[in-house]
Design an enzyme around this catalytic site. Structure first.
Site, PDB file in Angstrom:
ATOM      1  N   LYS A   1       0.842  -1.207   0.000  1.00 60.48           N
ATOM      2  CA  LYS A   1       0.000   0.000   0.000  1.00 60.48           C
ATOM      3  C   LYS A   1       0.872   1.251   0.000  1.00 60.48           C
ATOM      4  CE  LYS A   1      -3.822  -2.330   2.272  1.00 60.48           C
ATOM      5  NZ  LYS A   1      -4.357  -2.828   3.528  1.00 60.48           N
TER       6      LYS A   1
ATOM      7  N   GLN B   1      -4.357  -1.477   9.832  1.00 63.59           N
ATOM      8  CA  GLN B   1      -4.343  -2.817   9.233  1.00 63.59           C
ATOM      9  C   GLN B   1      -4.970  -3.857  10.175  1.00 63.59           C
ATOM     10  OE1 GLN B   1      -3.278  -3.572   6.012  1.00 63.59           O
ATOM     11  NE2 GLN B   1      -4.118  -5.583   6.444  1.00 63.59           N
TER      12      GLN B   1
ATOM     13  N   ASP C   1     -11.190   2.737   4.699  1.00 62.38           N
ATOM     14  CA  ASP C   1     -11.508   1.307   4.705  1.00 62.38           C
ATOM     15  C   ASP C   1     -13.022   1.080   4.756  1.00 62.38           C
ATOM     16  OD1 ASP C   1      -9.545  -0.570   4.431  1.00 62.38           O
ATOM     17  OD2 ASP C   1      -8.951  -0.582   6.551  1.00 62.38           O
TER      18      ASP C   1
END
Ligand code: NAD
Length: 298
Positions: free
Chosen positions: A52, A96, A119
């Site tokens: 990422k 994460q 997200d």
């Protein structure tokens, strides 16, 4: 032979769109920024975070990577998220998943400013998806699956779409996207899961199957009707003796036996995987687009 839906190719297209928008932002003196937070040393999570960060840098985004030890406390993590919420150079925040066991992930997600929740896991964004409010953020993987269907010209309106899996990351948001009004939506959706009885009797009715189960090559030819479209979300490592790495990646679909029955199917790797990261970049730009006017009015 079925059409192979290439996530690699569509992701390139999404990233090219992102590049054009980043150039337009930069011309206005704005650099969109993404902060990625990793707690612990899970190798798969590390690999995701590294890719990422690299993708952000390749595109010219401002990218900040916080790699924290497993011993990081809930309070320290909350403090970092609050600092990122307040940082005007950061438009997107991603913590994460999964964090170490002692971390209350739901509280961390609730602490992220919903306007920076790229997200799409914050309750505000979950609600916005259900409400079909376009200002919300949708989780990147199901958004990527929908984009694949749209780009491949697969008609979802009126189609029977069967989603296998009900996770908050893939299955549930996927079902909401497919049933929403508009392009890539308007489908008749059935959601199946681990407690579903006689899965095959349901999946065999599907015009479109989205497989997000987390079990290698679970979906067999017997589960699929002739002419179905299959999107394989699964990424599973299986042993492959004799190969350089000693393992290979396979999806949740037994590709070799399912593909010949399909009208179109995604491969693994090179299907949904590259889309997830491309849609993360797209979500970050959306956050920047929505936050910047808010700041200039402040
Ligand atoms: P999860 O473990 O949270 O959910 C799996 C779902 O499968 C559950 O809802 C469960 O009810 C369902 N399930 C399990 N056994 C079943 C059965 N026998 N019949 C029907 N349903 C069954 O997993 P997840 O996070 O949703 O991920 C699913 C898969 O997608 C995994 O392989 C994961 O690695 C992959 N994934 C890929 C990406 C990507 O970028 N391509 C992103 C997220 C997840």
């Amino acid at each position: 032979m079925p059409t192979l839906i290439s996530g690699t190719a569509v992701a390139e297209k999404v990233l090219a769109e992102c590049k054009a928008e980043i150039a337009a932002f930069k011309a206005r003196g704005i650099t969109p920024g993404l902060a990625v937070v990793l707690i612990g040393d899970d190798p798969a999570s590390r690999a995701y975070v590294r890719s990422k960060d690299k993708k952000c840098k390749d595109l010219g985004l401002h990218s900040v990577k916080h790699e924290l030890p497993t011993t990081t406390t809930q309070a320290e993590l909350i403090a970092l998220v609050k600092q990122l919420n307040a940082d005007p150079a950061i438009h997107g925040i991603l913590v994460q998943s999964p964090p170490p066991k002692h971390i209350d992930e739901a509280e961390i997600v609730r602490t992220i400013d919903p306007a920076k929740d790229v997200d799409g896991f914050h309750p505000v964004n979950v609600a916005k998806l259900a409400l079909e409010d376009p200002t919300g953020f949708v989780p990147c993987t199901p958004l990527g699956c929908q984009r694949l269907l749209i780009d491949a010209g697969i008609e979802t309106a009126g189609a029977h779409a069967v989603v296998i899996g009900r996770s908050m990351i893939v299955g549930k948001p996927m079902a909401l996207l497919l049933m929403a009004k508009g392009p890539g939506g308007d489908a008749t959706v059935t959601v199946t899961h681990s407690r579903t009885r006689d899965l095959g009797s349901i999946t065999r009715q599907a015009d479109i199957i989205i497989a997000a189960i987390g079990r290698p090559e679970f979906l067999k030819a017997e589960h699929v009707k002739e002419g179905a479209v299959v999107i394989d979300v699964g990424i599973n490592r299986v042993e492959a003796p004799g190969t350089e790495k000693g393992y290979k990646l396979v999806g949740d679909v037994a590709f070799d036996e399912v593909a010949p029955k399909c009208r179109a199917i995604t491969p693994v790797p090179g299907g949904v995987g590259p889309m997830t990261i491309a849609l993360l970049m797209q979500n970050t730009l959306k956050a920047c687009r929505q936050i910047v006017p808010r700041l200039s009015q402040a």
